[in-house]
Design an enzyme around this catalytic site. Structure first.
Site, PDB file in Angstrom:
ATOM      1  N   ARG A 103       3.647 -56.734 -10.007  1.00  0.00           N
ATOM      2  CA  ARG A 103       4.648 -57.592  -9.363  1.00  0.00           C
ATOM      3  C   ARG A 103       5.475 -58.201 -10.475  1.00  0.00           C
ATOM      4  O   ARG A 103       4.943 -58.939 -11.306  1.00  0.00           O
ATOM      5  CB  ARG A 103       3.981 -58.681  -8.517  1.00  0.00           C
ATOM      6  CG  ARG A 103       4.949 -59.760  -8.087  1.00  0.00           C
ATOM      7  CD  ARG A 103       4.411 -60.688  -7.036  1.00  0.00           C
ATOM      8  NE  ARG A 103       4.347 -60.018  -5.750  1.00  0.00           N
ATOM      9  CZ  ARG A 103       4.185 -60.664  -4.584  1.00  0.00           C
ATOM     10  NH1 ARG A 103       4.056 -61.974  -4.554  1.00  0.00           N
ATOM     11  NH2 ARG A 103       4.144 -59.979  -3.463  1.00  0.00           N
ATOM     12  N   HIS A 130      10.246 -54.196  -2.061  1.00  0.00           N
ATOM     13  CA  HIS A 130       8.857 -54.557  -1.753  1.00  0.00           C
ATOM     14  C   HIS A 130       8.290 -53.447  -0.855  1.00  0.00           C
ATOM     15  O   HIS A 130       8.079 -53.629   0.342  1.00  0.00           O
ATOM     16  CB  HIS A 130       8.835 -55.911  -1.040  1.00  0.00           C
ATOM     17  CG  HIS A 130       7.497 -56.588  -1.041  1.00  0.00           C
ATOM     18  ND1 HIS A 130       6.383 -56.043  -1.640  1.00  0.00           N
ATOM     19  CD2 HIS A 130       7.104 -57.779  -0.511  1.00  0.00           C
ATOM     20  CE1 HIS A 130       5.362 -56.861  -1.467  1.00  0.00           C
ATOM     21  NE2 HIS A 130       5.772 -57.918  -0.803  1.00  0.00           N
ATOM     22  N   GLN A 133       5.179 -53.746   1.436  1.00  0.00           N
ATOM     23  CA  GLN A 133       5.494 -54.568   2.607  1.00  0.00           C
ATOM     24  C   GLN A 133       6.225 -53.743   3.671  1.00  0.00           C
ATOM     25  O   GLN A 133       5.861 -53.741   4.839  1.00  0.00           O
ATOM     26  CB  GLN A 133       6.371 -55.751   2.158  1.00  0.00           C
ATOM     27  CG  GLN A 133       6.686 -56.727   3.276  1.00  0.00           C
ATOM     28  CD  GLN A 133       5.456 -57.494   3.715  1.00  0.00           C
ATOM     29  OE1 GLN A 133       4.782 -58.087   2.910  1.00  0.00           O
ATOM     30  NE2 GLN A 133       5.164 -57.460   5.000  1.00  0.00           N
ATOM     31  N   ASP A 225      13.040 -63.200   6.469  1.00  0.00           N
ATOM     32  CA  ASP A 225      12.282 -63.511   5.245  1.00  0.00           C
ATOM     33  C   ASP A 225      12.884 -64.795   4.672  1.00  0.00           C
ATOM     34  O   ASP A 225      13.951 -65.253   5.136  1.00  0.00           O
ATOM     35  CB  ASP A 225      12.409 -62.337   4.249  1.00  0.00           C
ATOM     36  CG  ASP A 225      11.604 -62.559   2.957  1.00  0.00           C
ATOM     37  OD1 ASP A 225      10.696 -63.426   2.955  1.00  0.00           O
ATOM     38  OD2 ASP A 225      11.895 -61.878   1.956  1.00  0.00           O
ATOM     39  N   CYS A 265       7.503 -61.269   6.532  1.00  0.00           N
ATOM     40  CA  CYS A 265       6.536 -60.769   5.540  1.00  0.00           C
ATOM     41  C   CYS A 265       5.611 -61.872   5.043  1.00  0.00           C
ATOM     42  O   CYS A 265       4.536 -61.579   4.510  1.00  0.00           O
ATOM     43  CB  CYS A 265       7.274 -60.140   4.371  1.00  0.00           C
ATOM     44  SG  CYS A 265       8.392 -61.293   3.548  1.00  0.00           S
ATOM     45  N   ARG A 293      -1.152 -55.025   5.547  1.00  0.00           N
ATOM     46  CA  ARG A 293      -0.963 -54.784   4.106  1.00  0.00           C
ATOM     47  C   ARG A 293      -2.245 -54.181   3.519  1.00  0.00           C
ATOM     48  O   ARG A 293      -2.196 -53.265   2.710  1.00  0.00           O
ATOM     49  CB  ARG A 293      -0.633 -56.099   3.393  1.00  0.00           C
ATOM     50  CG  ARG A 293       0.719 -56.717   3.725  1.00  0.00           C
ATOM     51  CD  ARG A 293       1.854 -55.921   3.132  1.00  0.00           C
ATOM     52  NE  ARG A 293       1.695 -55.744   1.712  1.00  0.00           N
ATOM     53  CZ  ARG A 293       2.041 -56.631   0.771  1.00  0.00           C
ATOM     54  NH1 ARG A 293       2.617 -57.754   1.127  1.00  0.00           N
ATOM     55  NH2 ARG A 293       1.859 -56.376  -0.512  1.00  0.00           N
TER      56      ARG A 293
HETATM   57  N1   CP Z   1       4.290 -60.798   1.695  1.00  0.00           N
HETATM   58  C1   CP Z   1       3.808 -60.920   0.437  1.00  0.00           C
HETATM   59  O1   CP Z   1       3.971 -60.059  -0.422  1.00  0.00           O
HETATM   60  O2   CP Z   1       3.132 -62.077   0.223  1.00  0.00           O
HETATM   61  P1   CP Z   1       2.584 -62.618  -1.178  1.00  0.00           P
HETATM   62  O3   CP Z   1       3.776 -63.107  -1.974  1.00  0.00           O
HETATM   63  O4   CP Z   1       1.654 -63.736  -0.801  1.00  0.00           O
HETATM   64  O5   CP Z   1       1.877 -61.508  -1.891  1.00  0.00           O
HETATM   65  N1  NVA Z   2      11.732 -62.105  -0.701  1.00  0.00           N
HETATM   66  C1  NVA Z   2      10.522 -62.804  -1.061  1.00  0.00           C
HETATM   67  C2  NVA Z   2       9.331 -62.025  -0.605  1.00  0.00           C
HETATM   68  C3  NVA Z   2       8.008 -62.672  -0.907  1.00  0.00           C
HETATM   69  C4  NVA Z   2       6.841 -61.823  -0.462  1.00  0.00           C
HETATM   70  C5  NVA Z   2      10.487 -63.042  -2.557  1.00  0.00           C
HETATM   71  O1  NVA Z   2      10.843 -62.145  -3.313  1.00  0.00           O
HETATM   72  O2  NVA Z   2      10.110 -64.143  -2.962  1.00  0.00           O
END
Ligand code: CP
Ligand code: NVA
Length: 307
Positions: A103, A130, A133, A225, A265, A293
Site C-alpha cells: 500500500r 485499489h 477493493q 467513498d 469501501c 475482501r
Molecule cells: N477499504 C479499505 O481498503 O480499507 P482499509 O484502508 O481499512 O484497508
Molecule cells: N479513497 C480512499 C480509500 C481508502 C480505502 C483513500 O485512498 O484514502
C-alpha cells in the site's frame, strides 16, 4: 496478467481471468476447508506506507487461514526509511518472500517494486487504484443481485483510486456504470479511456457526468467513498466544499431504483459523503463488502502463487 504475475490494476486482467477470479472467490467463500494449506510454506510481505484496517487484517487473516505466514512492515521499519532504494529493497525482498502486497502513496512505487522484484506484487491501494477493493465489490454485487452484466451502478463523489478501479472492473464486467462528480473531482480521463477500450468487448456502458439525477436515476447500486483520500489532506477544505451537494443521503437514495444497494469501501466519514441513516439502513451492504475482501484476496493469492 502477462509475465510475472503482478496485480497492480484490474486493467491487466483478461476478461477470462476477471471472471475466473470471481468464480474462485465464491469457491473460497463457500468451501473454505478445500483451500486450507494452499499457502503452506509460503511467506508473504505486507508493506504499508499508509494506515489500514481492512486490507491489513483481511490479508493477514486470509494468509493464516491458507496456512502461510504474513509479515507486516512499514517504511520506517526498513532501511528504505534511511535511503535504501525501492529497487534494492525489491531485489532483497524477492530473496525471502513468495509475494509482496504493498500500500503506497505513489503508484510509481508499486511499478518500481514490480519491475525490480522477481516475486508477484499486489496493489493494496495506491493513489491511482485499489484493485482488490474493486474486485471484492463486483463479487459483492454479483452475490447480492445474482448478475453483473447490465447492472446499473452509480459511483458518486470523488473520482479517486476506488472510482478508478470500479471503472476498470465495470468495463470488464459489462456494467452500466455512471460516475457522478463535480468536474473538478472527475476521474482521470486516461483511466476513463482505458475503461472505454474494454467496454466494447463486454457491453459495458460508461457515463461520466456532474449531473446527480442523470447518474443516480434508476441505479441498482449507489456507491460512494471518502471525499478526502489518504495523502490529500491539504485539499480537504476545497474538496468538502465542492462535494457537499453529492452527499449520499435519503433524498439522493430516493432517486435510485427502490431498494437500491448502498456500497462504500470504508472507512466512512459519516455525515460527510454518506449519512448514518443510509449506511445503517437495510439497503447498505458495506459489511458484506468488507468481508468479501478476505475471500477475494485468498482467491487472488492462490491464483498468483500457483502460476
Ligand atoms: N477499504 C479499505 O481498503 O480499507 P482499509 O484502508 O481499512 O484497508
Ligand atoms: N479513497 C480512499 C480509500 C481508502 C480505502 C483513500 O485512498 O484514502
Amino acid at each position: 496478467m502477462g509475465g510475472k504475475s503482478d496485480f497492480l490494476s484490474i486493467k491487466e486482467l483478461s476478461f477470462d481471468e476477471f471472471h475466473q477470479l470471481l468464480g474462485m472467490t465464491a469457491e473460497v467463500k463457500n468451501e473454505p476447508e478445500r483451500f486450507t494449506g494452499s499457502l503452506q510454506g509460503k511467506t508473504l510481505g505486507l508493506f504499508f506506507e499508509k494506515p489500514s484496517t481492512r486490507t491489513r487484517l483481511s490479508f493477514e487473516v486470509g494468509i493464516y487461514q491458507l496456512g502461510g505466514v504474513g509479515l507486516y512492515f512499514s517504511p520506517q521499519q526498513l532501511q528504505l526509511g534511511r535511503g535504501e532504494t525501492i529497487a534494492d529493497t525489491a531485489r532483497v525482498l524477492s530473496r525471502y518472500l513468495n509475494a509482496l502486497m504493498a500500500r503506497v502513496f505513489s503508484h510509481l512505487t508499486l511499478e518500481e517494486l514490480a519491475r525490480h522484484g522477481t516475486i508477484p506484487v499486489i496493489n493494496g491501494l495506491s493513489d491511482r487504484f485499489h484493485p482488490c477493493q474493486g474486485m471484492a465489490d463486483y463479487f459483492t454485487i454479483q452475490e447480492e443481485l445474482g448478475r453483473l452484466r447490465g447492472v446499473k451502478v452509480c459511483y458518486i463523489g470523488d473520482g479517486n483510486n476506488v472510482c478508478h478501479s470500479l471503472l476498470l472492473g465495470g468495463a470488464k464486467a459489462g456494467i452500466d456504470l455512471r460516475v457522478v462528480s463535480p468536474k473538478e473531482c472527475a476521474p482521470d480521463s486516461q483511466v476513463v479511456n482505458s475503461a472505454l477500450e474494454d467496454s466494447s468487448m463486454s457491453g459495458a456502458k460508461i457515463t461520466v457526468t456532474d449531473r446527480i439525477e442523470e447518474g443516480v436515476k434508476g441505479a441498482e447500486v449507489v456507491y460512494t467513498d471518502v471525499w478526502v483520500s489518504m495523502g490529500e489532506e491539504k485539499e480537504r477544505a476545497r474538496k468538502l466544499n465542492l462535494l457537499q451537494p453529492y452527499q449520499v443521503n435519503k433524498k439522493l437514495m430516493a432517486l435510485a431504483e427502490p431498494g437500491a444497494l448502498f456500497m462504500h469501501c470504508l472507512p466512512a466519514h459519516r455525515e460527510e459523503e454518506v449519512t448514518s441513516e443510509v449506511i445503517d439502513s437495510e439497503q447498505s451492504v458495506v459489511w458484506n463488502q468488507a468481508e468479501n475482501r478476505l475471500h477475494f484476496q485468498k482467491a487472488l493469492l492462490i491464483y498468483l502463487l500457483k502460476k
